[in-house]
Scaffold this motif. Structure first.
Motif, mmCIF file in Angstrom:
data_model
loop_
_atom_site.group_PDB
_atom_site.id
_atom_site.type_symbol
_atom_site.label_atom_id
_atom_site.label_comp_id
_atom_site.label_asym_id
_atom_site.label_seq_id
_atom_site.Cartn_x
_atom_site.Cartn_y
_atom_site.Cartn_z
ATOM 1 N N ALA A 11 47.613 28.989 -31.685
ATOM 2 C CA ALA A 11 48.731 29.937 -31.692
ATOM 3 C C ALA A 11 49.199 30.251 -33.109
ATOM 4 N N THR A 71 43.266 29.623 -22.625
ATOM 5 C CA THR A 71 44.596 29.016 -22.530
ATOM 6 C C THR A 71 44.829 28.356 -21.177
ATOM 7 N N HIS A 114 42.780 34.136 -24.800
ATOM 8 C CA HIS A 114 43.913 34.379 -23.907
ATOM 9 C C HIS A 114 43.468 34.692 -22.485
#
Length: 154
Positions: A122, A109, A105
């Motif tokens: 996810a 991403t 994250h």
């Protein structure tokens, strides 16, 4: 190593650290898996919590092995020590997954443009975090209960 301080075994101290740190790390894994706001709020704190839990496990098991050699062997004590050996892999998994989840994250991403890969991570990431979180908490309870039985019933 001599796992005592002032003639008192250090195992109970490390056990209490482990019995708090591992569930806190497990709950952290569960929370960051299902609640994006917590992931942003905890940030790098989540893997640090996992690292504290991970470090506590070998301290508890090593001090416990030291103490085991100074106590009378019983079936209850043997069961406790065998169960305790199974906690380290789960603690490693919690730490590694928290670190990967944070890193993903934080750095991953933004670089991913493919929807399929993002969707897969996810889904798989939270499932793995939930699984290792729940199992590690169950392990701590089972190991702790076996340890309490070995002290109070053994």
């Amino acid at each position: 190593m001599d796992w005592q301080f002032g003639g008192i075994p250090l195992h109970p101290l490390f056990v209490h650290l482990t019995s708090v740190a591992v569930p806190v790390a497990a709950l952290t894994a569960i929370v960051v898996a299902v609640w994006p706001a917590a992931r942003r709020w905890l940030a790098v704190g989540a893997p640090i919590i996992g690292l504290v839990a991970l470090v506590s496990v070998p301290l508890a098991t090593s001090s416990g092995e030291w103490l085991e050699h100074r106590e009378q062997e019983t079936a209850l004590l043997e069961r406790h020590t065998e169960l305790a050996d199974g906690l380290l892999p789960w603690s490693i998994a919690v730490f590694v997954l928290l670190l990967l989840w944070w890193g993903w994250h934080r750095f991953g991403t933004a670089r991913m443009t493919s929807g399929g890969a993002l969707r897969a991570v996810a889904i798989v990431g939270p499932v793995l975090l939930l699984t290792v979180g729940v199992v590690s908490m169950i392990e701590v309870v089972i190991i702790g209960h076996a340890g309490a039985e070995s002290v109070w019933k053994g």
